[in-house]
Design a protein around this motif. Sequence first.
Motif, PDB file in Angstrom:
ATOM      1  N   ASP A 127       0.835  -1.205   0.000  1.00 41.02           N
ATOM      2  CA  ASP A 127       0.000   0.000   0.000  1.00 41.02           C
ATOM      3  C   ASP A 127       0.867   1.251   0.000  1.00 41.02           C
ATOM      4  OD1 ASP A 127      -2.432  -1.420   0.094  1.00 41.02           O
ATOM      5  OD2 ASP A 127      -2.440  -1.438   2.286  1.00 41.02           O
ATOM      6  N   LYS A 128       1.896   1.259   0.827  1.00 38.21           N
ATOM      7  CA  LYS A 128       2.791   2.413   0.912  1.00 38.21           C
ATOM      8  C   LYS A 128       3.516   2.641  -0.416  1.00 38.21           C
ATOM      9  CE  LYS A 128       3.804   2.178   5.875  1.00 38.21           C
ATOM     10  NZ  LYS A 128       2.855   1.173   6.309  1.00 38.21           N
ATOM     11  N   GLN A 129       3.987   1.570  -1.047  1.00 40.19           N
ATOM     12  CA  GLN A 129       4.695   1.695  -2.316  1.00 40.19           C
ATOM     13  C   GLN A 129       3.767   2.204  -3.423  1.00 40.19           C
ATOM     14  OE1 GLN A 129       6.339  -2.260  -2.712  1.00 40.19           O
ATOM     15  NE2 GLN A 129       8.231  -1.691  -1.655  1.00 40.19           N
ATOM     16  N   VAL A 130       2.551   1.687  -3.454  1.00 38.59           N
ATOM     17  CA  VAL A 130       1.585   2.140  -4.459  1.00 38.59           C
ATOM     18  C   VAL A 130       1.256   3.612  -4.240  1.00 38.59           C
ATOM     19  CG1 VAL A 130      -0.812   1.902  -5.252  1.00 38.59           C
ATOM     20  CG2 VAL A 130       0.598  -0.132  -4.906  1.00 38.59           C
ATOM     21  N   ALA A 131       0.962   3.983  -3.006  1.00 32.93           N
ATOM     22  CA  ALA A 131       0.633   5.382  -2.705  1.00 32.93           C
ATOM     23  C   ALA A 131       1.804   6.303  -3.018  1.00 32.93           C
ATOM     24  CB  ALA A 131       0.222   5.525  -1.243  1.00 32.93           C
ATOM     25  N   CYS A 132       3.008   5.859  -2.715  1.00 32.18           N
ATOM     26  CA  CYS A 132       4.207   6.642  -3.011  1.00 32.18           C
ATOM     27  C   CYS A 132       4.337   6.881  -4.512  1.00 32.18           C
ATOM     28  CB  CYS A 132       5.437   5.915  -2.466  1.00 32.18           C
ATOM     29  SG  CYS A 132       7.015   6.682  -2.879  1.00 32.18           S
ATOM     30  N   THR A 133       4.142   5.833  -5.290  1.00 33.43           N
ATOM     31  CA  THR A 133       4.241   5.958  -6.744  1.00 33.43           C
ATOM     32  C   THR A 133       3.169   6.902  -7.282  1.00 33.43           C
ATOM     33  OG1 THR A 133       5.177   3.741  -6.933  1.00 33.43           O
ATOM     34  CG2 THR A 133       4.208   4.676  -8.927  1.00 33.43           C
ATOM     35  N   CYS A 134       1.962   6.788  -6.768  1.00 34.21           N
ATOM     36  CA  CYS A 134       0.875   7.681  -7.181  1.00 34.21           C
ATOM     37  C   CYS A 134       1.198   9.128  -6.817  1.00 34.21           C
ATOM     38  CB  CYS A 134      -0.437   7.264  -6.522  1.00 34.21           C
ATOM     39  SG  CYS A 134      -1.051   5.646  -7.042  1.00 34.21           S
ATOM     40  N   ALA A 135       1.688   9.322  -5.596  1.00 35.70           N
ATOM     41  CA  ALA A 135       2.045  10.668  -5.148  1.00 35.70           C
ATOM     42  C   ALA A 135       3.183  11.229  -6.009  1.00 35.70           C
ATOM     43  CB  ALA A 135       2.438  10.654  -3.679  1.00 35.70           C
ATOM     44  N   LEU A 153       3.891  10.464  -9.188  1.00 36.45           N
ATOM     45  CA  LEU A 153       3.355  10.830 -10.498  1.00 36.45           C
ATOM     46  C   LEU A 153       2.628  12.171 -10.434  1.00 36.45           C
ATOM     47  CD1 LEU A 153       2.024   7.335 -11.627  1.00 36.45           C
ATOM     48  CD2 LEU A 153       4.007   8.553 -12.558  1.00 36.45           C
ATOM     49  N   ALA A 154       1.850  12.355  -9.385  1.00 38.08           N
ATOM     50  CA  ALA A 154       1.135  13.620  -9.207  1.00 38.08           C
ATOM     51  C   ALA A 154       2.110  14.762  -8.940  1.00 38.08           C
ATOM     52  CB  ALA A 154       0.127  13.501  -8.069  1.00 38.08           C
ATOM     53  N   ALA A 155       3.143  14.492  -8.164  1.00 29.95           N
ATOM     54  CA  ALA A 155       4.139  15.532  -7.852  1.00 29.95           C
ATOM     55  C   ALA A 155       4.824  16.032  -9.114  1.00 29.95           C
ATOM     56  CB  ALA A 155       5.166  14.989  -6.854  1.00 29.95           C
ATOM     57  N   VAL A 156       5.136  15.121 -10.005  1.00 29.22           N
ATOM     58  CA  VAL A 156       5.757  15.519 -11.271  1.00 29.22           C
ATOM     59  C   VAL A 156       4.752  16.297 -12.118  1.00 29.22           C
ATOM     60  CG1 VAL A 156       6.702  14.635 -13.448  1.00 29.22           C
ATOM     61  CG2 VAL A 156       7.447  13.638 -11.275  1.00 29.22           C
ATOM     62  N   LYS A 157       3.540  15.773 -12.223  1.00 31.40           N
ATOM     63  CA  LYS A 157       2.506  16.410 -13.048  1.00 31.40           C
ATOM     64  C   LYS A 157       2.204  17.841 -12.602  1.00 31.40           C
ATOM     65  CE  LYS A 157      -2.309  15.855 -14.478  1.00 31.40           C
ATOM     66  NZ  LYS A 157      -3.499  14.991 -14.408  1.00 31.40           N
ATOM     67  N   TYR A 158       2.106  18.034 -11.287  1.00 33.28           N
ATOM     68  CA  TYR A 158       1.715  19.344 -10.764  1.00 33.28           C
ATOM     69  C   TYR A 158       2.899  20.206 -10.328  1.00 33.28           C
ATOM     70  CZ  TYR A 158      -2.989  17.504 -10.964  1.00 33.28           C
ATOM     71  OH  TYR A 158      -4.177  16.970 -11.405  1.00 33.28           O
ATOM     72  N   LYS A 159       4.098  19.740 -10.615  1.00 31.03           N
ATOM     73  CA  LYS A 159       5.317  20.488 -10.297  1.00 31.03           C
ATOM     74  C   LYS A 159       5.409  20.837  -8.807  1.00 31.03           C
ATOM     75  CE  LYS A 159       5.768  22.431 -14.945  1.00 31.03           C
ATOM     76  NZ  LYS A 159       5.047  21.435 -15.624  1.00 31.03           N
ATOM     77  N   PRO A 169       6.379   9.002   1.237  1.00 29.25           N
ATOM     78  CA  PRO A 169       6.920  10.306   0.863  1.00 29.25           C
ATOM     79  C   PRO A 169       6.227  10.867  -0.374  1.00 29.25           C
ATOM     80  CG  PRO A 169       8.508   8.546   0.433  1.00 29.25           C
ATOM     81  CD  PRO A 169       7.307   7.918   1.042  1.00 29.25           C
ATOM     82  N   ILE A 170       6.092  12.176  -0.387  1.00 30.88           N
ATOM     83  CA  ILE A 170       5.614  12.873  -1.573  1.00 30.88           C
ATOM     84  C   ILE A 170       6.853  13.528  -2.163  1.00 30.88           C
ATOM     85  CG2 ILE A 170       4.081  14.668  -2.463  1.00 30.88           C
ATOM     86  CD1 ILE A 170       2.466  14.279   0.205  1.00 30.88           C
ATOM     87  N   SER A 171       7.301  13.000  -3.276  1.00 35.63           N
ATOM     88  CA  SER A 171       8.566  13.450  -3.842  1.00 35.63           C
ATOM     89  C   SER A 171       8.587  13.163  -5.332  1.00 35.63           C
ATOM     90  CB  SER A 171       9.720  12.714  -3.157  1.00 35.63           C
ATOM     91  OG  SER A 171      10.932  12.925  -3.844  1.00 35.63           O
ATOM     92  N   THR A 172       9.305  13.985  -6.060  1.00 34.91           N
ATOM     93  CA  THR A 172       9.462  13.746  -7.496  1.00 34.91           C
ATOM     94  C   THR A 172      10.597  12.776  -7.776  1.00 34.91           C
ATOM     95  OG1 THR A 172      10.903  15.665  -7.700  1.00 34.91           O
ATOM     96  CG2 THR A 172       8.552  16.011  -8.120  1.00 34.91           C
ATOM     97  N   THR A 173      11.434  12.496  -6.767  1.00 35.59           N
ATOM     98  CA  THR A 173      12.635  11.696  -7.020  1.00 35.59           C
ATOM     99  C   THR A 173      12.786  10.451  -6.140  1.00 35.59           C
ATOM    100  OG1 THR A 173      13.899  13.056  -5.462  1.00 35.59           O
ATOM    101  CG2 THR A 173      13.930  13.720  -7.793  1.00 35.59           C
TER     102      THR A 173
END
Length: 114
Positions: free
Chosen positions: A67-75, A77-83, A103-107
């Motif tokens: 769950d954490k890995q999926v949510a991280c990946t989703c976050a 993708l959104a972080a990159v999309k919304y800068k 984490p909410i991170s682009t990297t």
Amino acid sequence: MKGVVIFVLTMLVIAEFMVQPNEAINCHDVGGLLEPCLGFLTGGGIPSLECCRGLNTLKDKTPSTVDKQVACTCAQLAAVKYKVVDVFAKALPGLCGVTIDVPISTTFNCSTIK
């Protein structure tokens, strides 16, 4: 005949429990929970109460490593999309008083979450 009816009804009840909807987190859920945080994540300031509630709910909905890995990946993708600005994203849990392993991170490499 009565035994067959009871058997069939029992099997239907068992099947009902086996076909539960998947309660795993998905990107739609993550996006909805973090949407109130978008202003903060892109421009700083003070996160709203709705944002902090969403972050806390995200924590509650991600009990397992998967769950954490999926949510991280989703976050991510959104972080990159919304800068999203990583400095603001990193500060968010502390400002909301939430300890969260997503984490909410682009990297960030989400596959390293254990």
